[in-house]
Motif scaffolding. Structure first.
Motif, PDB file in Angstrom:
ATOM      1  N   GLN A   1      -2.895  -1.460  -3.620  1.00 22.02           N
ATOM      2  CA  GLN A   1      -3.220  -2.105  -2.345  1.00 22.02           C
ATOM      3  C   GLN A   1      -4.708  -2.017  -2.043  1.00 22.02           C
ATOM      4  O   GLN A   1      -5.346  -3.014  -1.674  1.00 22.02           O
ATOM      5  CB  GLN A   1      -2.417  -1.443  -1.218  1.00 22.02           C
ATOM      6  CG  GLN A   1      -2.600  -2.068   0.149  1.00 22.02           C
ATOM      7  CD  GLN A   1      -1.680  -3.245   0.376  1.00 22.02           C
ATOM      8  OE1 GLN A   1      -1.397  -4.002  -0.543  1.00 22.02           O
ATOM      9  NE2 GLN A   1      -1.202  -3.393   1.598  1.00 22.02           N
TER      10      GLN A   1
ATOM     11  N   PHE B   1       0.886  -5.810  -0.794  1.00 26.82           N
ATOM     12  CA  PHE B   1       2.061  -5.442  -0.015  1.00 26.82           C
ATOM     13  C   PHE B   1       1.770  -5.638   1.469  1.00 26.82           C
ATOM     14  O   PHE B   1       0.614  -5.632   1.889  1.00 26.82           O
ATOM     15  CB  PHE B   1       2.441  -3.981  -0.287  1.00 26.82           C
ATOM     16  CG  PHE B   1       2.547  -3.628  -1.743  1.00 26.82           C
ATOM     17  CD1 PHE B   1       3.654  -4.020  -2.478  1.00 26.82           C
ATOM     18  CD2 PHE B   1       1.535  -2.923  -2.388  1.00 26.82           C
ATOM     19  CE1 PHE B   1       3.764  -3.712  -3.824  1.00 26.82           C
ATOM     20  CE2 PHE B   1       1.621  -2.610  -3.730  1.00 26.82           C
ATOM     21  CZ  PHE B   1       2.745  -3.011  -4.453  1.00 26.82           C
ATOM     22  N   ARG B   2       2.803  -5.798   2.234  1.00 27.37           N
ATOM     23  CA  ARG B   2       2.612  -5.947   3.668  1.00 27.37           C
ATOM     24  C   ARG B   2       1.989  -4.687   4.268  1.00 27.37           C
ATOM     25  O   ARG B   2       1.274  -4.751   5.270  1.00 27.37           O
ATOM     26  CB  ARG B   2       3.942  -6.261   4.342  1.00 27.37           C
ATOM     27  CG  ARG B   2       4.531  -7.607   3.908  1.00 27.37           C
ATOM     28  CD  ARG B   2       5.772  -7.966   4.702  1.00 27.37           C
ATOM     29  NE  ARG B   2       6.323  -9.236   4.258  1.00 27.37           N
ATOM     30  CZ  ARG B   2       7.344  -9.849   4.826  1.00 27.37           C
ATOM     31  NH1 ARG B   2       7.959  -9.290   5.876  1.00 27.37           N
ATOM     32  NH2 ARG B   2       7.785 -11.005   4.361  1.00 27.37           N
TER      33      ARG B   2
ATOM     34  N   HIS C   1       6.294  -1.290   3.258  1.00 28.98           N
ATOM     35  CA  HIS C   1       6.415  -2.701   2.870  1.00 28.98           C
ATOM     36  C   HIS C   1       7.858  -3.175   3.060  1.00 28.98           C
ATOM     37  O   HIS C   1       8.097  -4.262   3.610  1.00 28.98           O
ATOM     38  CB  HIS C   1       5.983  -2.862   1.410  1.00 28.98           C
ATOM     39  CG  HIS C   1       6.299  -4.198   0.818  1.00 28.98           C
ATOM     40  ND1 HIS C   1       5.561  -5.330   1.087  1.00 28.98           N
ATOM     41  CD2 HIS C   1       7.302  -4.595  -0.021  1.00 28.98           C
ATOM     42  CE1 HIS C   1       6.077  -6.364   0.436  1.00 28.98           C
ATOM     43  NE2 HIS C   1       7.133  -5.943  -0.249  1.00 28.98           N
TER      44      HIS C   1
END
Length: 360
Positions: free
Chosen positions: A307, A319-320, A327
């Motif tokens: 990330q 990823f969120r 995530h």
């Protein structure tokens, strides 16, 4: 400590010889640590609540976590006390591996305690600055690595072994120190990153710790290690008691840490437990198997690395939210679903890791 008493009493009553058995003392270690955690846990939670030792929640995290604000933290101190007391009571204190694991656990726990104290008590959101945290982790990890390098008295104890390959043994020499350092410090931070949901880190720690206890018993036994074609490390079997204590203390803590958590372990617990797992893995010469069994810890760490790297290089996030358990939460998975599925994955990985002992 009680082993010495049992050895003395053996001259009066032969039944006390049962305390010579590692498996018996390992069970006693687990039971003692579990009892301490269960009995002291409620009082600890009340005291933490009274002193308002509450968890701060990330403002950019999942909205469902906002209700966790104020939940008592630093509960990992209970785990460490239970492990230490149980190990000292039932382990053979003449064994140097017991002391090195206890010392590593204690030092990493102290680093985590300072970090938690500054965040929770002093209300400093930064906690212990990262450079100081990693400095003291590095000092402890390097000291342990150097001690083990010079303490190991046979060539086999500084060789790297790969699962599935019975004839592969690479003599690392001084590179053993480098590998040991990264295993101890890396696993410490990996468990810490995983400790983001209720019970998410502690049960995998218990499962992996129990499996390492089995491995320690086998590597410390001449006949079993020869039969399985794994390295024989004299004295490593005594770590069964430590691993049993870690499992018992962890299960006792999970009683209060399961969703919705009454208490969090904080860095004082996560950093120490990760370092303890890494140290046992190094002593038993099963670092690669440890990485397999602790696959969830590895996944969480890699997700953070990817990330950060992706955002710095491309300005985009893979990823969120990282670590990856967040995530899945932001994708709509309820927190218990994430937790239990990660537990199930750990069970499968631990069984696979143990299977490698025979598949060579």
């Amino acid at each position: 400590m009680l082993l010495f008493l049992a050895e003395y009493l053996t001259q009066f009553e032969a039944g006390f010889r049962v305390f010579q058995y590692l498996t018996f003392r390992g069970i006693l270690g687990a039971g003692t640590a579990l009892a301490i955690s269960m009995l002291v846990g409620p009082t600890m939670i009340r005291r933490l609540n009274y002193h308002q030792v509450g968890q701060a929640v990330r403002s950019d995290g999942p909205e469902s976590h906002l209700v966790k604000a104020g939940t008592p933290t630093m509960g990992g101190a209970l785990i460490l006390v239970a492990i230490a007391v149980s190990t000292v009571l039932w382990a053979d204190l003449r064994n140097p591996y017991i002391w090195i694991v206890l010392l590593v656990t204690g030092v990493f726990g102290a680093v985590g305690w300072v970090d938690d104290y500054r965040k929770v008590i002093e209300k400093d959101s930064r906690g212990l600055p990262a450079r100081w945290k990693y400095l003291w982790q590095s000092v402890a990890g390097l000291a342990a690595a150097l001690y083990l390098y010079f303490a190991f008295d046979t060539a086999v104890t500084t060789e790297l072994y790969l699962p599935f390959f019975k004839d592969f043994a690479w003599q690392m020499g001084p590179l053993f120190v480098v590998l040991t350092y990264f295993v101890i410090v890396g696993s410490s931070n990996a468990v810490n990153l995983t400790d983001g949901l209720d019970g998410l880190a502690i049960l995998p720690t218990v499962l992996v710790g129990t499996a390492l206890g089995v491995i320690a018993y086998l590597t410390g036994h001449v006949e079993f290690s020869s039969y399985l074609n794994i390295p024989y490390v004299a004295g490593s079997g005594e770590l069964v008691v430590f691993c049993g204590a870690m499992a018992g203390a962890g299960l006792g803590f999970l009683w209060f840490n399961t969703y919705p958590a009454q208490v969090f372990m904080g860095d004082v617990g996560a950093l120490a437990l990760g370092a303890a797992l890494g140290t046992v893995a190094v002593i038993t010469r099963h670092e690669i198997v440890f990485f397999i069994m602790g696959g969830i810890f590895v996944l969480e760490t890699v997700s953070v690395i990817l990330q950060v790297a992706s955002f710095k290089l491309t300005g985009k996030r893979l990823f969120r939210m990282a670590p990856i358990h967040h995530h899945f939460e932001l994708k709509g998975w309820p927190e218990p679903r994430v937790i239990v599925r990660f537990w199930i994955i750990t069970v499968m990985l631990v069984l696979f890791g143990l299977a490698t002992l025979k598949l060579r």
